[in-house]
Scaffold this motif. Sequence first.
Motif, PDB file in Angstrom:
ATOM      1  N   LEU A  81       0.867  -1.228   0.034  1.00  0.00           N
ATOM      2  CA  LEU A  81      -0.218   0.003  -0.093  1.00  0.00           C
ATOM      3  C   LEU A  81       0.894   1.240   0.126  1.00  0.00           C
ATOM      4  N   ARG A  82       0.355   2.386  -0.930  1.00  0.00           N
ATOM      5  CA  ARG A  82       1.102   3.512  -0.893  1.00  0.00           C
ATOM      6  C   ARG A  82       0.679   4.459   0.028  1.00  0.00           C
ATOM      7  N   ILE A  83       1.567   5.140   0.791  1.00  0.00           N
ATOM      8  CA  ILE A  83       1.219   5.976   1.537  1.00  0.00           C
ATOM      9  C   ILE A  83       1.622   7.481   1.312  1.00  0.00           C
ATOM     10  N   VAL A  84       0.967   8.450   0.774  1.00  0.00           N
ATOM     11  CA  VAL A  84       1.124   9.715   0.361  1.00  0.00           C
ATOM     12  C   VAL A  84       1.087  10.792   1.567  1.00  0.00           C
ATOM     13  N   GLY A  85       1.946  11.896   1.290  1.00  0.00           N
ATOM     14  CA  GLY A  85       1.810  13.135   2.181  1.00  0.00           C
ATOM     15  C   GLY A  85       2.833  14.007   2.067  1.00  0.00           C
ATOM     16  N   MET A  86       2.935  15.064   2.736  1.00  0.00           N
ATOM     17  CA  MET A  86       3.868  16.049   2.568  1.00  0.00           C
ATOM     18  C   MET A  86       4.821  16.317   3.581  1.00  0.00           C
ATOM     19  N   GLN A  87       6.115  17.061   3.072  1.00  0.00           N
ATOM     20  CA  GLN A  87       7.088  17.023   4.110  1.00  0.00           C
ATOM     21  C   GLN A  87       7.600  18.504   4.044  1.00  0.00           C
ATOM     22  N   PHE A  88       8.010  19.003   5.057  1.00  0.00           N
ATOM     23  CA  PHE A  88       8.479  20.496   5.183  1.00  0.00           C
ATOM     24  C   PHE A  88       9.599  20.508   6.016  1.00  0.00           C
ATOM     25  N   TYR A  89      10.726  21.197   5.631  1.00  0.00           N
ATOM     26  CA  TYR A  89      11.978  21.234   6.271  1.00  0.00           C
ATOM     27  C   TYR A  89      12.636  22.750   6.242  1.00  0.00           C
ATOM     28  N   PRO A  90      13.414  23.143   7.032  1.00  0.00           N
ATOM     29  CA  PRO A  90      14.147  24.487   6.822  1.00  0.00           C
ATOM     30  C   PRO A  90      15.128  24.320   6.080  1.00  0.00           C
ATOM     31  N   ASP A  91      15.647  25.225   5.335  1.00  0.00           N
ATOM     32  CA  ASP A  91      16.876  25.379   4.579  1.00  0.00           C
ATOM     33  C   ASP A  91      18.161  25.196   5.284  1.00  0.00           C
ATOM     34  N   ALA A  92      18.892  24.075   4.850  1.00  0.00           N
ATOM     35  CA  ALA A  92      19.995  23.899   5.774  1.00  0.00           C
ATOM     36  C   ALA A  92      21.223  24.679   5.408  1.00  0.00           C
ATOM     37  N   ASP A  93      22.185  24.799   6.397  1.00  0.00           N
ATOM     38  CA  ASP A  93      23.385  25.591   5.733  1.00  0.00           C
ATOM     39  C   ASP A  93      24.302  24.594   5.151  1.00  0.00           C
ATOM     40  N   PHE A 118       0.490  13.189   6.312  1.00  0.00           N
ATOM     41  CA  PHE A 118       0.196  12.111   5.537  1.00  0.00           C
ATOM     42  C   PHE A 118      -1.263  11.523   5.753  1.00  0.00           C
ATOM     43  N   SER A 119      -1.380  10.948   4.859  1.00  0.00           N
ATOM     44  CA  SER A 119      -2.928  10.512   4.872  1.00  0.00           C
ATOM     45  C   SER A 119      -2.827   8.788   5.294  1.00  0.00           C
ATOM     46  N   PHE A 120      -3.739   8.712   6.066  1.00  0.00           N
ATOM     47  CA  PHE A 120      -3.787   6.955   6.341  1.00  0.00           C
ATOM     48  C   PHE A 120      -4.557   6.134   5.028  1.00  0.00           C
ATOM     49  N   CYS A 121      -4.004   4.968   5.256  1.00  0.00           N
ATOM     50  CA  CYS A 121      -4.486   4.032   3.972  1.00  0.00           C
ATOM     51  C   CYS A 121      -5.996   3.838   4.425  1.00  0.00           C
ATOM     52  N   GLY A 122      -6.800   3.884   3.478  1.00  0.00           N
ATOM     53  CA  GLY A 122      -8.377   3.595   3.626  1.00  0.00           C
ATOM     54  C   GLY A 122      -8.856   4.681   4.404  1.00  0.00           C
ATOM     55  N   LYS A 154      -5.203  10.997  -1.403  1.00  0.00           N
ATOM     56  CA  LYS A 154      -5.676   9.781  -0.823  1.00  0.00           C
ATOM     57  C   LYS A 154      -4.475   8.873  -0.654  1.00  0.00           C
ATOM     58  N   SER A 155      -4.153   8.193   0.313  1.00  0.00           N
ATOM     59  CA  SER A 155      -3.280   6.825   0.181  1.00  0.00           C
ATOM     60  C   SER A 155      -4.093   5.624  -0.451  1.00  0.00           C
ATOM     61  N   ASP A 156      -3.287   4.717  -0.656  1.00  0.00           N
ATOM     62  CA  ASP A 156      -4.027   3.425  -1.109  1.00  0.00           C
ATOM     63  C   ASP A 156      -4.778   2.686   0.063  1.00  0.00           C
TER      64      ASP A 156
END
Length: 450
Positions: free
Chosen positions: A13-25, A64-68, A79-81
């Motif tokens: 099952l494929r899980i989809v989401g978003m990731q956010f992180y600071p710009d690193a030095d 992220f979105s839970f499966c189902g 949507k995730s799978d």
Amino acid sequence: MTEERFTCMRGNLRIVGMQFYPDADSGDTRFPALIVSHGYTGNYSDFIRFCRKFAQAGYAAFCFSFCGGGRFGQPEETKSDGDSRDMSVLSEVEDLMAVKEYVKSRPFVNPEKIVLAGFSQGGFVSGITAARSADVSLLILVYPALAIPHDARLGRMGGAHYDPKNVPEELDCGNTVLGRQFHEQMAAMDPFLELAPYQGPVLILHGTADTLIPCSYSQHMKNCYRPGQCHLQLIEKMGHGQNEAQEDSMIASMKEFLSGRTEVLTIHVIITGSERKEVSENQTETAGKNRRTIDLPETIKTNESQTESTNTGNMADIEVKSEETVTDTETGLAKCESDRGKKSNLDIFFTGYCDTEYFHGVIQPYGCDHREYAGDECTEVCASYELCGLDADGKNCSLAIENRWDDAAGTWKPRIQTESQALAWMNGADLTAVLEDGNNGVVVRVFADV
């Protein structure tokens, strides 16, 4: 700040989401990670703003979105799978475990600093996941849906109503369909025993106006953790969900928790009235040379864009109206207006009380929140008041408090003076405060390193 979509797998099952992180030095920089779990019928898009706030504060934040999971008609890209009839709290625990492993593998994440934050059913899932993991540093639960097992035993789970002694294969919940196994798992579960094994620090935030999941569940959960392990923050006027101002104040409290600071004072402010006065040019000529606009947070900002006030008793609802002062008979608050560009002062008077393990007492009736305005721009704000009561040793004492907004730091910075020996450490201490909308004014939460 970087924002990008991610995918990971839980089995096939494929899980989809978003990731956010600071710009690193540099490429070697690793950030603490915050994994946010949505509630029943939600998806990752519900927490994009939330994750951005934490990425701006130095965290790698993931939603992220839970499966189902999700609901009928939601955008396909969120949507995730998986089928909703195969989804359950325990399947979501497996999803979160898979996301946690993905997060730990990211080159910009410190795998030894993993924080789980869950809302509603996502809070229930996060609590179980933390209890079954050895790599969760901190746990944040927001109105966790610990009532689900009880509701399942009553046959009223997820919006469905059914005979718990004769459960159908499919449960029609209106905006989704659940399978019978969801009910069977929940009906056999004690949620408090499931969450209690977690050994790390816990913050629970729950609204006192929540009628879907009463805050008594979180109160009991706190008592199931070890003494001193869990801090419960009850939020007045918040139900099962939050508006933007409530979310911002919750984020501020979460940041204090993540930094290891302790809430030492919880001060409930009760507004009793207000007075606005115009200031002559002679009075402001010298002071105005060094004056700048203060960007107040939404929790305490005066709302001057509307034409009428509801006067709920919140400082944020005291508005600038007309050149005359009008007294609201229900709340005793005064409303007034000054022309744009004119100098004016607004004094908001209040009393109230504090009830914590460090101090029990009341605000003396001469408490005053003083604000200075240039037209509709607030240029200075300072609350001054005195609490009288008992310290942690049960001795009479007073706390003289001055609370100012620090625009550069983006937070409230209270200063406290007291003659109490038990609280002498507060004199000159580096304190911060978070303000929340309260039933009769605001709730001031003072944090310190203790």
